[in-house]
Structures are given as structure tokens and as C-alpha cells.
Design an enzyme around this catalytic site. Sequence first.
Site, PDB file in Angstrom:
ATOM      1  N   GLU A 443       0.823  -1.219   0.000  1.00 12.81           N
ATOM      2  CA  GLU A 443       0.000   0.000   0.000  1.00 12.81           C
ATOM      3  C   GLU A 443       0.855   1.267   0.000  1.00 12.81           C
ATOM      4  OE1 GLU A 443      -2.826  -0.398  -0.859  1.00 12.81           O
ATOM      5  OE2 GLU A 443      -3.062  -2.504  -0.375  1.00 12.81           O
ATOM      6  N   GLY A 444       1.959   1.217  -0.723  1.00  9.49           N
ATOM      7  CA  GLY A 444       2.879   2.344  -0.772  1.00  9.49           C
ATOM      8  C   GLY A 444       3.902   2.203   0.325  1.00  9.49           C
TER       9      GLY A 444
END
Length: 596
Positions: A443-444
Site C-alpha cells: 500500500e505504498g
Amino acid sequence: MSQYTPPIRDMQFVLHEMLNAESTFKAIPAFEEIDADTMNQIMEEGGKFCAEVLQPLNAVGDTEGCTLNKADHSLKTPTGFKEAYQQFVEAGWASLSCDPTYGGQGLPVTVNQAFYEMMNSANQAWTMYPGLTHGAYDCLHEHGSQEQKDLYLPKLTSGEWTGTMCLTEPHCGTDLGMLRSKAEPQADGSYKITGAKIFISSGEHDMAENIIHLVLARLPDAPVGTKGISLFLVPKFVPNADGSLGARNPIFCGAIEHKMGIHGNATCQMNLDGATGWLIGQPHRGLAAMFVMMNAARLGVGMQSLGLTEIAYQNAVVYAKDRIQSRSLTGPKATDKPADPIIVHPDVRKMLLTTRAYAEGGRALCMWTALELDKELSHPDEAVRKEASEMVALATPIVKAFITDNAWEATSHCMQVYGGHGYIAEWGMEQYVRDSRINMIYEGTNTIQSLDLLGRKVLGDGGAKLMKFGKMVRALCEAEANNPAMKEFIEPLADLGDKVSKLTMEIGGKAMQNPDEVGAAAVDYLRVVGHLFYGYFFAKAAKIALEKQSGGDKFYTAKLHTARFYFQKMLPETAMLIRKARAGSSSLMEMEADLF
């Protein structure tokens, strides 16, 4: 094997005593009937489900993993996962904070987040299946057409169908501007989508009858880069108009990733071979629409690591009180035994208190952010909604990166408390370490979150959002300035607030001359701001504990001890971080690449 007791008392403290959530809900018509008793009842019942149903499956999921049948692309989840999901759906847990228009219970996001913390403590891998579904629901609810909402949202709300987000491709991770998946328009308004996606959590499973994939792809006339990305709804089975299942869509799991952790969740390589999909929102605006789900996922990953921190702490404390080893440096404490419990040793206590502080600080930050999100989504006053939106934007990268960084440290500490037993699988601690390490990446990555915080959320608006949070810090410091009992908390908090302001201005000025200064300082900067948030919440907690500890409730005594430990032993990390952030980029960037 690990055990889990939902931390209901501390959740109640944060929601009712620190944040006064009930008063916030009274100002929101949709939630005006939500009181403390309602919240408590939901948390207590949800805690039972987590402790009794999900937690016993955590080790099972880690040991068994998921099994793919390559002949028919079907996937079997670990023993008990499917049955637990049916209990989850039948009890109505999937619909807690969903829109009543589509069958939801219409409860605040804050209440749902409290439940998700407990689910993540009990079984992170399992919780990702409904967690991603909720993200898909949010994205469709905001950007889907009315026809899409009417057909898909009731099934996602009930949990009968699950959802995923399909972003990453083999040649591109964070840099989605390079993605190659193609969407060809069809005469009937649908699209034929072809491409390959990787790292798709919950991409295939046997827990629900249908899976709704939200897929990023390019239209034939798409411009290059992120401005040419569109978002499509691609179901595993194409539903009929009445919601019944139709034809199998050619979107298949080609393989599952063999990961260091979260084995119970199917991380899939998904192949689309002319799969039928429908555009969500506007052409070439898919990334903006997908950010609804991505931001929800970033908050969700923070909750995952908060959950791991809590359960690791609980089990390490039990072990430290039971395990005897050596004598206390100040003399025997357990004189009837050949050695003392290891909890008498200062360094063991330091590891336990560090983990406890990370759990309590993370819980306060997550609940505060969720409450701000409820205001952003539902408050009747536009000015309140706008300010809450800014606070959520500021907090999101901190929730994702600071809490996951802290969980990696915390679970490692708890494994260390166990000594040699810590890396033996049957105790369960090494799984928490493996699971927590993943959360820092997906998620980054946490570096991406740090760049987002410093570059976009702070320097991008001239520090406006950060200054609004700074006003909250100053207000607390000014209100308690003449309270001698609060001096040990207020003085370091006020000092850090001033230093964050100066550091921000210094980095901003240097970045105008050399943008690499942002990249060089970002990770350290995020941790400094993370400590500013935690310091604020611990100071508020200390104020409440000081006022109530005379009543004899040991909860407040423990809360005050934890706050004192945080300010004395953990907040000083910021001095080193600030010095590192100020050191600049030259020592990083002046070395030629061929010298590495």
C-alpha cells in the site's frame, strides 16, 4: 500458542474519555443516537468473535497457507477460514458502517475501526478479505454509477461478494504511470480488458460466491503517464440484472505468491484475457477514483500493525511474568524460586513498555483519525467537513508509516523477550514479526508515505494542515502551562512543536534550491511528526489519568506510567531524527552510482 484478550478498557478510554466520541456523533444527524453504551456493546460482541473464532485460526493460516488448483484456477483458503467468514457475514459484521440504502447498518467509521483493530490482532491474514471488500465498497459508493451501486453495493455490504483492487503489474509497483493493461470499448458500453496484475491480495478464494475486482487499465486513446489511467469494475462472475451469477469472466489467478508472512491471505497473480468490465467514473480519471480505496487501505494497514503490536505485547507480558531467569540486580524478588521472573529486569521492561506505548499511542491516533473521517463524510457543517478532510489527509501517511515502523520494532522486541523461544514457531511470536514486516512495504512503501507527508501534505500547502494540528498542540500546552503536575509532559511537547515548525521551514527553504533535500529528510521527518502526534495524545492521556488516579482504578495509574515512559524514553528519539533530517542530501547524492 498465542492468546488474545480484546483491549476493550483502553478502547473505551480513548473513545469516551480522550476523544469524547459521543459528543461528536451528537452533532452528526446520522449518528446522533450512537451513545457510549452502543459503542461498548459492539466492541464487546466483536471482541468475542475475534478472540473465539478468528484468533484460533491465525496459526492455522500461517502453517497451511492457500492452495491453488492450476487446472481450474480455484483456490482453497486455510482450514476454518471459509466457515469463519460465513459466521462473520451471518452476524452482520460486514455491514457495520455501510450505507443503509444498500443494506448497511449506518454506524460510524470509528466504530468499525475499533472492530477492525481487534480483527487484525486476532488474524490479520483473514481480516484482509473483508477489509479489501470494504475498500471496494467505499470506492464504488463514491464513484460508481447508480446502476453499478444498485447491482453491486448490496452484495458487498452484506459480504456475500468480496472485493479487491488490481493495481500493480510485473514491471511497475508504485509508479502506476507505466502500467500496460488495456481496455477496449465494446458496442454495448462494456470493455474488454487484457493485462497481468501481481500482488493482488484476496484475488481468488473460496470464501464468497463472487469477487469484484477494481482494475486499473488504459483506454486506446489514453495519454501517457498517470493521467491516462481509467478504473474498471471486473467481476469474477458477471452478474445478471437480478444479482444472480452469470458467466465466468476470464480473469484468473495464475499463481499465488509465497510470502514471508500473512500466509492465510491469497496474494495472487491475476491474468485478464479479454475480461468484461465497466468503467467506474470518468475516463482517464481512474487513479483519483482508486485513491478512495488506496487511502482506506493505508489507514487499514496502520490498523493491521496496531493489531499486531497489541497481541505481541499481551503475549510477551504473560511470558515475562512466568519465565524465570537470573536474579534482579537489586536482590531476589521471587525468593521461593531459583530465579526471578524476567519482568524484573530493566531491559525487558523497556521492551515491554516500548511496545505498550506504541500500542496505546497508535490506538489514539487511529481512533482520532477515524473520528475525523466520520466528520469529513457526515458532518452537516461544510467548514467542519473541510477541516476534518485536511486532518485525515495529514494523518493518513503517519498512520500507515509510523505505526507500521513501530510495529516492526515492537514485535521484534516482544520476540526478544521470549529469548530462544521467540523464534520457535509454536509460541507464535515469530509470525507477528514476519507479518509486521510486510506492512511496511505494501500500500505504498513507508518511504512513499514519508514523501507524501513532507512533499504533498506539508510543503504542498505551505504547512497549512500541519499548522492546524500545531494549534491543537499549542492549545493543550497553553491550557496546562500553570499545572505543575503536567510540566513533565507539556514542556517537551511544546518544545517539539516549536522544533517541528523550524525544521519544516528549513527543509522547505533548502528544497526550493534542491528537491533532493525532501527525499533525504522525508523518512526522518515523518517519524518526528509521528512523535508530535503521539506526544499530543499521551499528554491528553496523562491529564485524564492525573485527574482520575486518586479513585483507586489501577488503569489510570498504568496509563500515567506509560505516558511518563513515553516522554522520558521514547520522545527523545526526535533529537537524533531532527539532526539527521537537517544533515541534508549531499552525503547521499554526491557519491557516483558506479562507486556503490
